[in-house]
Structures are given as C-alpha cells and as structure tokens.
Design an enzyme around this catalytic site. Structure first.
Site, PDB file in Angstrom:
ATOM      1  N   TYR A  76       0.854  -1.193   0.000  1.00 20.67           N
ATOM      2  CA  TYR A  76       0.000   0.000   0.000  1.00 20.67           C
ATOM      3  C   TYR A  76       0.885   1.237   0.000  1.00 20.67           C
ATOM      4  O   TYR A  76       1.390   1.676   1.028  1.00 20.67           O
ATOM      5  CB  TYR A  76      -0.956   0.005   1.196  1.00 20.67           C
ATOM      6  N   PHE A 221     -13.249  -4.817   0.628  1.00 21.55           N
ATOM      7  CA  PHE A 221     -14.254  -4.040  -0.123  1.00 21.55           C
ATOM      8  C   PHE A 221     -15.639  -4.243   0.508  1.00 21.55           C
ATOM      9  O   PHE A 221     -16.617  -4.508  -0.177  1.00 21.55           O
ATOM     10  CB  PHE A 221     -14.249  -4.448  -1.597  1.00 21.55           C
ATOM     11  N   PRO A 222     -15.721  -4.110   1.853  1.00 18.91           N
ATOM     12  CA  PRO A 222     -16.982  -4.445   2.533  1.00 18.91           C
ATOM     13  C   PRO A 222     -18.120  -3.478   2.262  1.00 18.91           C
ATOM     14  O   PRO A 222     -19.289  -3.819   2.471  1.00 18.91           O
ATOM     15  CB  PRO A 222     -16.596  -4.387   4.016  1.00 18.91           C
ATOM     16  N   LEU A 223     -17.792  -2.280   1.771  1.00 18.95           N
ATOM     17  CA  LEU A 223     -18.841  -1.265   1.665  1.00 18.95           C
ATOM     18  C   LEU A 223     -19.587  -1.284   0.337  1.00 18.95           C
ATOM     19  O   LEU A 223     -20.544  -0.531   0.164  1.00 18.95           O
ATOM     20  CB  LEU A 223     -18.252   0.128   1.898  1.00 18.95           C
ATOM     21  N   GLY A 226     -23.723  -1.309  -4.422  1.00 18.43           N
ATOM     22  CA  GLY A 226     -24.244  -1.357  -5.790  1.00 18.43           C
ATOM     23  C   GLY A 226     -25.708  -1.031  -5.913  1.00 18.43           C
ATOM     24  O   GLY A 226     -26.236  -0.140  -5.248  1.00 18.43           O
TER      25      GLY A 226
HETATM   26  N1  NAP Z   1      -6.522  -8.571   0.511  1.00 21.49           N
HETATM   27  C1  NAP Z   1      -6.726  -7.830  -0.542  1.00 21.49           C
HETATM   28  O1  NAP Z   1      -6.418  -8.221  -1.682  1.00 21.49           O
HETATM   29  C2  NAP Z   1      -7.351  -6.501  -0.374  1.00 21.49           C
HETATM   30  C3  NAP Z   1      -7.820  -5.777  -1.491  1.00 21.49           C
HETATM   31  C4  NAP Z   1      -8.418  -4.536  -1.273  1.00 21.49           C
HETATM   32  C5  NAP Z   1      -8.543  -4.045   0.019  1.00 21.49           C
HETATM   33  N2  NAP Z   1      -8.051  -4.754   1.074  1.00 21.49           N
HETATM   34  C6  NAP Z   1      -8.186  -4.272   2.470  1.00 21.49           C
HETATM   35  O2  NAP Z   1      -9.557  -4.053   2.726  1.00 21.49           O
HETATM   36  C7  NAP Z   1      -9.765  -2.724   3.187  1.00 21.49           C
HETATM   37  C8  NAP Z   1     -11.132  -2.242   2.728  1.00 21.49           C
HETATM   38  O3  NAP Z   1     -11.244  -2.364   1.325  1.00 21.49           O
HETATM   39  P1  NAP Z   1     -11.517  -1.134   0.366  1.00 21.49           P
HETATM   40  O4  NAP Z   1     -10.888   0.088   0.937  1.00 21.49           O
HETATM   41  O5  NAP Z   1     -11.168  -1.560  -0.996  1.00 21.49           O
HETATM   42  O6  NAP Z   1     -13.088  -1.051   0.366  1.00 21.49           O
HETATM   43  P2  NAP Z   1     -14.205  -0.386   1.308  1.00 21.49           P
HETATM   44  O7  NAP Z   1     -13.684  -0.240   2.678  1.00 21.49           O
HETATM   45  O8  NAP Z   1     -15.429  -1.159   1.104  1.00 21.49           O
HETATM   46  O9  NAP Z   1     -14.443   1.004   0.605  1.00 21.49           O
HETATM   47  C9  NAP Z   1     -13.568   2.062   0.709  1.00 21.49           C
HETATM   48  C10 NAP Z   1     -14.171   3.205  -0.095  1.00 21.49           C
HETATM   49  O10 NAP Z   1     -15.392   3.587   0.512  1.00 21.49           O
HETATM   50  C11 NAP Z   1     -15.345   4.954   0.903  1.00 21.49           C
HETATM   51  N3  NAP Z   1     -15.968   5.025   2.232  1.00 21.49           N
HETATM   52  C12 NAP Z   1     -15.495   4.596   3.420  1.00 21.49           C
HETATM   53  N4  NAP Z   1     -16.385   4.804   4.405  1.00 21.49           N
HETATM   54  C13 NAP Z   1     -17.459   5.380   3.825  1.00 21.49           C
HETATM   55  C14 NAP Z   1     -18.707   5.853   4.310  1.00 21.49           C
HETATM   56  N5  NAP Z   1     -19.035   5.753   5.604  1.00 21.49           N
HETATM   57  N6  NAP Z   1     -19.579   6.397   3.428  1.00 21.49           N
HETATM   58  C15 NAP Z   1     -19.270   6.499   2.129  1.00 21.49           C
HETATM   59  N7  NAP Z   1     -18.094   6.080   1.595  1.00 21.49           N
HETATM   60  C16 NAP Z   1     -17.199   5.521   2.445  1.00 21.49           C
HETATM   61  C17 NAP Z   1     -13.895   5.347   0.896  1.00 21.49           C
HETATM   62  O11 NAP Z   1     -13.730   6.680   0.463  1.00 21.49           O
HETATM   63  P3  NAP Z   1     -13.241   7.843   1.454  1.00 21.49           P
HETATM   64  O12 NAP Z   1     -11.766   7.684   1.589  1.00 21.49           O
HETATM   65  O13 NAP Z   1     -13.656   9.075   0.754  1.00 21.49           O
HETATM   66  O14 NAP Z   1     -13.976   7.627   2.754  1.00 21.49           O
HETATM   67  C18 NAP Z   1     -13.299   4.403  -0.143  1.00 21.49           C
HETATM   68  O15 NAP Z   1     -13.402   4.955  -1.442  1.00 21.49           O
HETATM   69  C19 NAP Z   1      -8.585  -1.942   2.607  1.00 21.49           C
HETATM   70  O16 NAP Z   1      -8.344  -0.748   3.310  1.00 21.49           O
HETATM   71  C20 NAP Z   1      -7.472  -2.952   2.748  1.00 21.49           C
HETATM   72  O17 NAP Z   1      -6.991  -2.929   4.083  1.00 21.49           O
HETATM   73  C21 NAP Z   1      -7.479  -5.972   0.892  1.00 21.49           C
END
Ligand code: NAP
Length: 298
Positions: A76, A221-223, A226
C-alpha cells in the site's frame, strides 16, 4: 479536557457500544470492526497521501475510537501505509493488532503484480518489521497466491517466519476453498481475507468454512452496495428506517452475517470513519438480515 472543546462526540467509541469481539488464533482478542489502511495513500494506492498529517490524525482517531485491528500491507503505497502507521501510532498501545501482508509488488498506480516466492516473502516480512518498528508481527498475511509459485511453497515461507518468531499468526488472502485447505495442511491459518460484500458473495463457501473452523474472515471491499442501495431499493428502505446510510447498513449486515466476520472498512476521512463506527450500533432484526441477504442473491 476533550480536544473538541466539550462538544458531544460525533461517534461513540467502540468500547461504549455493544460490540462483541473475536479472538484471532486463540490469543488476539479484537473488536469485530477493524480499519483498512489501504486508503491513506495517494491515488491508485500509490505514493503519499495529499495530506500526511491528516492521515496520521485519522490513524490516531481509529485507536481513540477503540478499534484494535488495523489491516495494511507492504504494497500500500508501497510502504506508505506501514510508515504512516508507525509514525502515528508507535509505540503502539497494548492490544492493538496490526495485520500486514506480503506477496505483491508494485509497478505503478493501480498495478499489483504478484510475487510470492519464499525468499521474497521473507525479505518483505523483514522490511515490514523494520517499517512498523516491531519485533514480531501479530498477523502476517499472504496477500495472494502467485500463479508462478506453488502455493505450498509460499505458505511454507510464512510457516518458517513463524517458527523463527518473526510472526505470531499466519493469515491468507484471495483464496479458494481448496487453497485454504492446502494452506491448513502446512500451518495454522487464523484468518482469511477475501473480497466479500453485499454485491459479491462468491466467497460464501470460504466464509462458511471459516465459520466451521472458527477462522476470522476479513471481508475486503466491505462497503460495496451497488444496485441494492438505489433509491427505493431494499438497502435504501432499511437504511431510512434506521436513520442510517446504506454503507452503515452494509456493515451492520456483515457483522450480523457471521460471528467470525471482521470487516475492515477503509477510508481517508475521519468523518467516514466515525460513520462506520456508528454502524456497529445498528441492530438489524432477523427479518431485515434475511431480506437484505435474499435481495442480494436475487
Ligand atoms: N486482501 C486484498 O487483496 C485486499 C484488497 C483490497 C482491500 N483490502 C483491504 O480491505 C480494506 C477495505 O477495502 P476497500 O478500501 O477496498 O473497500 P471499502 O472499505 O469497502 O471502501 C472504501 C471506499 O469507501 C469509501 N468510504 C469509506 N467509508 C465510507 C462511508 N461511511 N460512506 C461512504 N463512503 C465511504 C472510501 O472513500 P473515502 O476515503 O472518501 O472515505 C473508499 O473509497 C482496505 O483498506 C485494505 O486494508 C485488501
């Protein structure tokens, strides 16, 4: 005296809400909502964030709110997320679990070539130890299987790192049911981190295996919500009833879905972080959990 001059806190701390915990590997007890530290870097998860001081403030707020599981990776930034975590939080408070990963390289923004050769994983782990200023990493995860390396060789490298005392527990990520079984023949696997959210439940079989074996499941990508979150859709309706946002309902649903579920929502914003913490207060009825789940399958 509170730094906000005495205003009521926007978000409760996790300690003040009914938030159950999960024990990773039999000895790392964490609250079930963690923080994903992938979004504290530059665009394309490349380079430093626009405002590194704000990123450090966010990390300190994570801990203040009672979150005790932070997920990161050497890739990262690369290195940026781990460095910011150490700068903001080291020496770390007792009980804070930093889970990092190795096994990907970075060749540019948005590019993630895999490299899980055993010798490379060992170098990556050593570098993460240095950056994070740790003697031992509580949870080290193999970021992804590498098609050019037998999976058992990559997992075997993590087992050796564990035997050497450099890592306490081993996790794996982006795996199939078969890869989970293969890894478990080599080492005790305490967590699996796969993509899983309301829109993408292809890892349901892996989640069910984790549930049976009491392995922590970190949905990445829990959020993603869609089409379910469209106005008038099931998520939008239930969110209105709870005076919440669809993102909060998505988190509440994940938490209700399984006791081994450890969501790690990622954000670069304190406001979104606090909103995500508030989601832990939302109690969905069994009917709502079922309604959301079946709308996804439809
Ligand atoms: N193992 C793997 O291959 C892998 C791949 C991807 C991710 N990950 C891990 O999983 C974590 C989470 O995944 P992710 O970041 O891809 O997806 P996510 O947590 O589902 O989504 C993050 C996105 O949602 C926005 N967000 C966050 N809180 C919000 C809210 N309350 N309301 C509206 N939008 C919101 C963020 O933007 P803002 O910054 O504007 O809030 C960001 O664009 C990562 O940080 C990483 O640690 C692991």
């Amino acid at each position: 005296m509170r730094r906000d001059g005495g205003r009521a806190p926007v978000a409760p701390s996790l300690a003040s809400v009914r938030m159950d915990s999960f024990t990773i590997g039999g000895d790392l007890e964490v609250r079930r909502l963690g923080f994903g530290a992938m979004r504290i870097t530059g665009d394309g998860i490349w380079g430093p964030p626009d405002d590194p001081e704000e990123a450090k403030r966010l990390l300190r707020r994570v801990v203040e709110l009672g979150i005790d599981l932070i997920d990161t990776a050497d890739s990262y930034g690369p290195e940026v997320s781990e460095n910011l975590i150490a700068e903001a939080l080291s020496p770390y408070p007792d009980g804070l679990v930093i889970a990092t990963k190795g096994g990907l390289r970075r060749s540019g923004p948005g590019q993630w070539p895999r490299d899980a050769r055993p010798e490379r994983l060992k170098e990556c782990c050593e570098a993460s130890l240095r950056r994070l200023k740790l003697d031992r990493i509580d949870l080290y995860q193999l970021h992804s299987p590498d098609p050019n390396v037998p999976y058992r060789d990559s997992v075997g490298a993590l087992k050796e790192l564990q035997d050497e005392g450099k890592i306490l527990h081993v996790g794996i990520s982006n795996v199939s049911l078969e890869q989970l079984a293969e890894a478990r023949e080599i080492v005790e696997v305490v967590t699996v981190q796969n993509r899983y959210n309301l829109e993408d439940r292809r890892s349901e079989d892996v989640l069910e295996a984790c549930e049976r074996e009491r392995i922590g499941f970190l949905p990445w990508f829990p959020l993603a919500t869609g089409r379910l979150a469209e106005p008038g859709g099931p998520l939008d309706r239930i969110a209105r009833e709870h005076d919440a946002t669809p993102a909060q309902i998505a988190l509440a649903w994940l938490l209700a879905r399984s006791p081994v579920m450890l969501p790690i929502p990622g954000t670069s914003s304190v406001e979104h972080l606090e909103e995500n913490v508030v989601a832990t207060r939302i109690e969905l009825s069994q009917d709502e959990v079922v309604a959301i789940g079946s709308a996804t399958e439809g």
